[in-house]
Design a protein around this motif. Structure first.
Motif: not given
Ligand code: NAG
Length: 393
Positions: A156-163, A181-186, A379-384
């Motif tokens: 389970s991933r805290p919503p603000l945690q970055k992988w 794809d869509h699994l990592f943030n950075l 501190h921005n949202f980001r998904v790879f």
């Molecule tokens: C990190 O990536 C996950 C998976 O795509 C996403 O659900 C989550 O919102 C992202 N978190 C941040 C802080 O960008």
């Protein structure tokens, strides 16, 4: 001796302080939700959070009575007032926890050395997976994940945690992970277009001391190559076979049955006029320790890798020899022999030493610390969304 104040016992002041801290935290949480995603991180006091300023037990208990939510903040206040007197929340915001999911290639490093090695502060690195829910970032070394992501997908991933996808191998030596794809943030990689860029090395401004003391090491060999991974499909092997028809190359390493250990490595390199910094595969920005070690130990690298213009983004154009500068291995051999006869021309390859010195990246540690640095700044949202396409196409 504890000085008494008119309000009575010092314990009252401490309780008062703790209450104040919690109210301040609540205030900020309420009015400025963006300031920090966990103004009062949900964490138990551990020996770790208590490392720098050890609170005594009664204080800890009082803080706990007021709600677990504030124990960590309480520690941080103490820590902060002790060294800088900065505002409470700034300190909470600036300490980022980075979990190292697994030691990259089993290589361990000191978790407390972001400051001393890289001048990066505000970090707490850990390799303890039970801290997963407290981590602001998690570093996954690609080669150690294995091909199976199913376990990671259950976490389970805290919503603000970055992988963070971390990898220093070229695409040829990195596994593509279906489902990544869509699994990592950075991403953290040697490539300059990764989010957290960590090259194998860089040239940094030399200290006055370095500038004065550098001397070209004494040479007793012309061309050397240390190689363990001998693969006839690699471009470098074909090139070497051809080159060695025209010039003698001292070979070391497993392939040449001349194993050398870490200490001899530097000595051998220094004693050669030229060193074959031949990469195993050819990709943009892929210039490894084979290049930076050669520069560091005072030999002239002869490179196989990306085009010269790409090298020149990292190191001065007159600090190395590129095989593309010559029509054939034979022509390169002629040039090396010419330089062997002409000391003045040879010394030109070290002109950069008047200004720069080599700094290699501590493997794994630099990635973890720079991830922390990044998280403190962004501190921005980001998904790879398309990691496989980015890296392998
Ligand atoms: C990190 O990536 C996950 C998976 O795509 C996403 O659900 C989550 O919102 C992202 N978190 C941040 C802080 O960008």
């Amino acid at each position: 001796m504890t000085p008494k104040t008119s309000s009575g016992h010092p314990q009252h002041i401490i309780v008062g302080l703790v209450v104040l801290v919690c109210f301040t935290a609540l205030f900020f949480m309420y009015y400025k939700p963006a300031i920090s995603w966990l103004p009062c991180p949900r964490t138990e006091p551990t020996p770790d959070t208590c490392k720098h300023v050890c609170l005594d037990v009664p204080k800890m208990e009082k803080a706990a009575q007021l709600g677990n939510n504030c124990t960590l903040n309480y520690t941080m206040v103490q820590q902060q007032t002790a060294d800088t007197q900065s505002p409470v929340l700034e300190s909470a915001q600036n300490t980022k926890v980075v979990l190292i999911w697994s030691w990259p290639f089993g290589h361990h490093f000191n978790l407390d050395s972001c400051g001393s090695e890289l001048g990066i502060t505000g970090c707490r690195l850990t390799d303890d997976r039970s801290q997963l829910d407290k981590a602001h970032g998690v570093m996954f070394h690609l080669r150690d994940i294995g091909g199976d992501l199913s376990y990671l997908l259950t976490l389970s991933r805290p919503p603000l945690q970055k992988w963070v996808w971390m990898n220093m191998e070229s695409p040829a030596n990195s596994p593509q992970l279906p489902g990544a794809d869509h699994l990592f943030n950075l991403t953290s990689n040697y490539r300059r277009d990764s989010d957290i860029w960590v090259p194998y090395g860089r040239l940094i401004e030399a200290s006055e001391e370095d500038k004065k003391t550098f001397q070209i090491p004494t040479k007793d060999k012309l061309v050397c190559w240390i190689v363990s991974n001998w693969n006839v499909n690699y471009k470098r092997v074909g090139y070497f076979n051809e080159l060695s028809k025209y010039i003698n190359v001292e070979g070391y390493g497993r392939h040449f049955d001349k194993y050398i250990d870490q200490d001899d490595y530097a000595k051998v390199m220094s004693s050669c006029k030229f060193y074959l910094s031949f990469e195993n595969s050819i990709y943009k920005d892929y210039m490894t320790e084979k290049l930076f070690n050669a520069l560091k130990y005072g030999t002239v690298p002869v490179v196989i890798g990306p085009p010269r213009v790409n090298y020149e983004e990292y190191i001065p154009g007159d600090s190395f020899i590129h095989i593309d500068d010559f029509g054939s291995p034979q022509e390169l051999a002629e040039h090396l022999k010419l330089l062997d006869q002409n000391q003045e021309m040879y010394e030109q390859y070290f002109a950069w030493r008047k200004y720069f010195t080599v700094k290699e990246s501590p493997f794994g540690l630099e990635h973890a610390c720079r991830i922390c640095e990044y998280l403190n700044k962004n501190h921005n949202f980001r998904v790879f969304t398309n990691i496989n396409q980015w890296y392998w196409s």
